[in-house]
Design a protein around this motif. Sequence first.
Motif, PDB file in Angstrom:
ATOM      1  N   VAL A  57      28.162  32.432  36.329  1.00  0.00           N
ATOM      2  CA  VAL A  57      28.256  32.766  37.754  1.00  0.00           C
ATOM      3  C   VAL A  57      29.703  33.104  38.109  1.00  0.00           C
ATOM      4  CG1 VAL A  57      27.943  31.878  40.094  1.00  0.00           C
ATOM      5  CG2 VAL A  57      26.233  31.395  38.337  1.00  0.00           C
ATOM      6  N   ASP A  58      30.663  32.326  37.590  1.00  0.00           N
ATOM      7  CA  ASP A  58      32.088  32.601  37.849  1.00  0.00           C
ATOM      8  C   ASP A  58      32.484  33.990  37.358  1.00  0.00           C
ATOM      9  OD1 ASP A  58      32.796  30.295  39.194  1.00  0.00           O
ATOM     10  OD2 ASP A  58      33.501  29.251  37.400  1.00  0.00           O
ATOM     11  N   GLU A  59      32.043  34.354  36.158  1.00  0.00           N
ATOM     12  CA  GLU A  59      32.362  35.682  35.615  1.00  0.00           C
ATOM     13  C   GLU A  59      31.760  36.790  36.471  1.00  0.00           C
ATOM     14  OE1 GLU A  59      32.435  35.600  30.862  1.00  0.00           O
ATOM     15  OE2 GLU A  59      30.651  34.655  31.732  1.00  0.00           O
ATOM     16  N   PHE A  60      30.544  36.566  36.965  1.00  0.00           N
ATOM     17  CA  PHE A  60      29.856  37.566  37.776  1.00  0.00           C
ATOM     18  C   PHE A  60      30.550  37.752  39.121  1.00  0.00           C
ATOM     19  CE2 PHE A  60      26.511  38.785  40.827  1.00  0.00           C
ATOM     20  CZ  PHE A  60      26.113  39.981  40.248  1.00  0.00           C
ATOM     21  N   ILE A  61      30.941  36.650  39.741  1.00  0.00           N
ATOM     22  CA  ILE A  61      31.576  36.704  41.057  1.00  0.00           C
ATOM     23  C   ILE A  61      33.002  37.222  40.961  1.00  0.00           C
ATOM     24  CG2 ILE A  61      32.432  35.264  42.961  1.00  0.00           C
ATOM     25  CD1 ILE A  61      29.919  33.538  42.554  1.00  0.00           C
ATOM     26  N   ASN A  62      33.693  36.861  39.896  1.00  0.00           N
ATOM     27  CA  ASN A  62      35.106  37.206  39.754  1.00  0.00           C
ATOM     28  C   ASN A  62      35.345  37.875  38.396  1.00  0.00           C
ATOM     29  OD1 ASN A  62      37.842  37.337  40.208  1.00  0.00           O
ATOM     30  ND2 ASN A  62      38.220  35.214  39.623  1.00  0.00           N
ATOM     31  N   PRO A  63      34.832  39.102  38.199  1.00  0.00           N
ATOM     32  CA  PRO A  63      34.996  39.754  36.885  1.00  0.00           C
ATOM     33  C   PRO A  63      36.462  39.974  36.540  1.00  0.00           C
ATOM     34  CG  PRO A  63      34.098  41.293  38.500  1.00  0.00           C
ATOM     35  CD  PRO A  63      34.196  39.953  39.167  1.00  0.00           C
ATOM     36  N   GLY A  64      36.802  39.647  35.319  1.00  0.00           N
ATOM     37  CA  GLY A  64      38.171  39.855  34.854  1.00  0.00           C
ATOM     38  C   GLY A  64      39.148  38.800  35.305  1.00  0.00           C
ATOM     39  N   GLY A  65      38.722  37.910  36.184  1.00  0.00           N
ATOM     40  CA  GLY A  65      39.612  36.867  36.684  1.00  0.00           C
ATOM     41  C   GLY A  65      39.487  35.606  35.866  1.00  0.00           C
ATOM     42  N   SER A  66      40.280  34.655  36.216  1.00  0.00           N
ATOM     43  CA  SER A  66      40.225  33.363  35.553  1.00  0.00           C
ATOM     44  C   SER A  66      39.901  32.308  36.598  1.00  0.00           C
ATOM     45  CB  SER A  66      41.559  33.050  34.883  1.00  0.00           C
ATOM     46  OG  SER A  66      41.544  31.753  34.343  1.00  0.00           O
ATOM     47  N   PRO A  67      38.622  32.051  36.857  1.00  0.00           N
ATOM     48  CA  PRO A  67      38.244  31.099  37.888  1.00  0.00           C
ATOM     49  C   PRO A  67      38.810  29.705  37.651  1.00  0.00           C
ATOM     50  CG  PRO A  67      36.298  32.098  36.883  1.00  0.00           C
ATOM     51  CD  PRO A  67      37.497  32.634  36.180  1.00  0.00           C
ATOM     52  N   ARG A  68      38.863  29.292  36.382  1.00  0.00           N
ATOM     53  CA  ARG A  68      39.390  27.954  36.081  1.00  0.00           C
ATOM     54  C   ARG A  68      40.850  27.855  36.522  1.00  0.00           C
ATOM     55  NH1 ARG A  68      38.092  26.677  30.531  1.00  0.00           N
ATOM     56  NH2 ARG A  68      36.233  25.789  31.417  1.00  0.00           N
ATOM     57  N   LYS A  69      41.631  28.904  36.232  1.00  0.00           N
ATOM     58  CA  LYS A  69      43.040  28.893  36.600  1.00  0.00           C
ATOM     59  C   LYS A  69      43.206  28.861  38.113  1.00  0.00           C
ATOM     60  CE  LYS A  69      47.396  31.225  35.710  1.00  0.00           C
ATOM     61  NZ  LYS A  69      48.069  32.325  35.035  1.00  0.00           N
ATOM     62  N   LYS A  70      42.388  29.629  38.830  1.00  0.00           N
ATOM     63  CA  LYS A  70      42.468  29.636  40.291  1.00  0.00           C
ATOM     64  C   LYS A  70      42.137  28.267  40.861  1.00  0.00           C
ATOM     65  CE  LYS A  70      41.733  34.523  40.902  1.00  0.00           C
ATOM     66  NZ  LYS A  70      40.905  35.585  41.420  1.00  0.00           N
ATOM     67  N   ARG A  71      41.107  27.599  40.310  1.00  0.00           N
ATOM     68  CA  ARG A  71      40.756  26.261  40.780  1.00  0.00           C
ATOM     69  C   ARG A  71      41.898  25.290  40.514  1.00  0.00           C
ATOM     70  NH1 ARG A  71      35.273  27.395  38.935  1.00  0.00           N
ATOM     71  NH2 ARG A  71      35.845  26.559  36.917  1.00  0.00           N
ATOM     72  N   GLU A  72      42.538  25.413  39.338  1.00  0.00           N
ATOM     73  CA  GLU A  72      43.660  24.533  39.014  1.00  0.00           C
ATOM     74  C   GLU A  72      44.821  24.763  39.975  1.00  0.00           C
ATOM     75  OE1 GLU A  72      44.455  25.439  34.934  1.00  0.00           O
ATOM     76  OE2 GLU A  72      42.729  24.292  34.206  1.00  0.00           O
ATOM     77  N   GLU A  73      45.083  26.026  40.304  1.00  0.00           N
ATOM     78  CA  GLU A  73      46.160  26.331  41.248  1.00  0.00           C
ATOM     79  C   GLU A  73      45.859  25.753  42.621  1.00  0.00           C
ATOM     80  OE1 GLU A  73      46.565  30.568  41.166  1.00  0.00           O
ATOM     81  OE2 GLU A  73      47.473  30.565  39.173  1.00  0.00           O
ATOM     82  N   MET A  74      44.610  25.859  43.061  1.00  0.00           N
ATOM     83  CA  MET A  74      44.230  25.313  44.352  1.00  0.00           C
ATOM     84  C   MET A  74      44.351  23.802  44.362  1.00  0.00           C
ATOM     85  SD  MET A  74      41.008  27.723  45.407  1.00  0.00           S
ATOM     86  CE  MET A  74      40.607  26.731  46.822  1.00  0.00           C
ATOM     87  N   ALA A  75      44.016  23.153  43.245  1.00  0.00           N
ATOM     88  CA  ALA A  75      44.097  21.703  43.160  1.00  0.00           C
ATOM     89  C   ALA A  75      45.542  21.233  43.228  1.00  0.00           C
ATOM     90  CB  ALA A  75      43.435  21.211  41.879  1.00  0.00           C
ATOM     91  N   LYS A  76      46.469  22.069  42.766  1.00  0.00           N
ATOM     92  CA  LYS A  76      47.879  21.702  42.769  1.00  0.00           C
ATOM     93  C   LYS A  76      48.539  21.894  44.136  1.00  0.00           C
ATOM     94  CE  LYS A  76      48.716  22.685  37.911  1.00  0.00           C
ATOM     95  NZ  LYS A  76      49.435  23.526  36.963  1.00  0.00           N
ATOM     96  N   ALA A  77      47.878  22.596  45.035  1.00  0.00           N
ATOM     97  CA  ALA A  77      48.460  22.850  46.346  1.00  0.00           C
ATOM     98  C   ALA A  77      48.714  21.523  47.050  1.00  0.00           C
ATOM     99  CB  ALA A  77      47.530  23.726  47.177  1.00  0.00           C
TER     100      ALA A  77
END
Length: 98
Positions: A57-77
């Motif tokens: 689902v992550d790949e489909f919603i965000n093709p070419g992106g790195s959903p895990r990295k984005k979640r990690e960045e948001m968690a660090k905010a």
Amino acid sequence: MSEDPVIDILFSGEESADTMIKRMVEKSKSAANITVVSDDREIRFFIKSCGARPVSVDEFINPGGSPRKKREEMAKAELNYSQAGRINQELKKLWLKD
């Protein structure tokens, strides 16, 4: 020139969606042209074994992106003191019905 992809959305009715997906992929004469979006490990394994392409689902919603990295960045905010204070006040109003 390539054709636009075709997306079919189907309602499984009385049959479980998993059973319907498995049946359709298994019976397909061109499974290599089928992409199934699912996070279900069993479904992903089965469709891959039939030659179809599983996509999370992550790949489909965000093709070419790195959903895990984005979640990690948001968690660090981090919130500053005034932002944390405002959030705490809002939660206090909700919880304590002030």
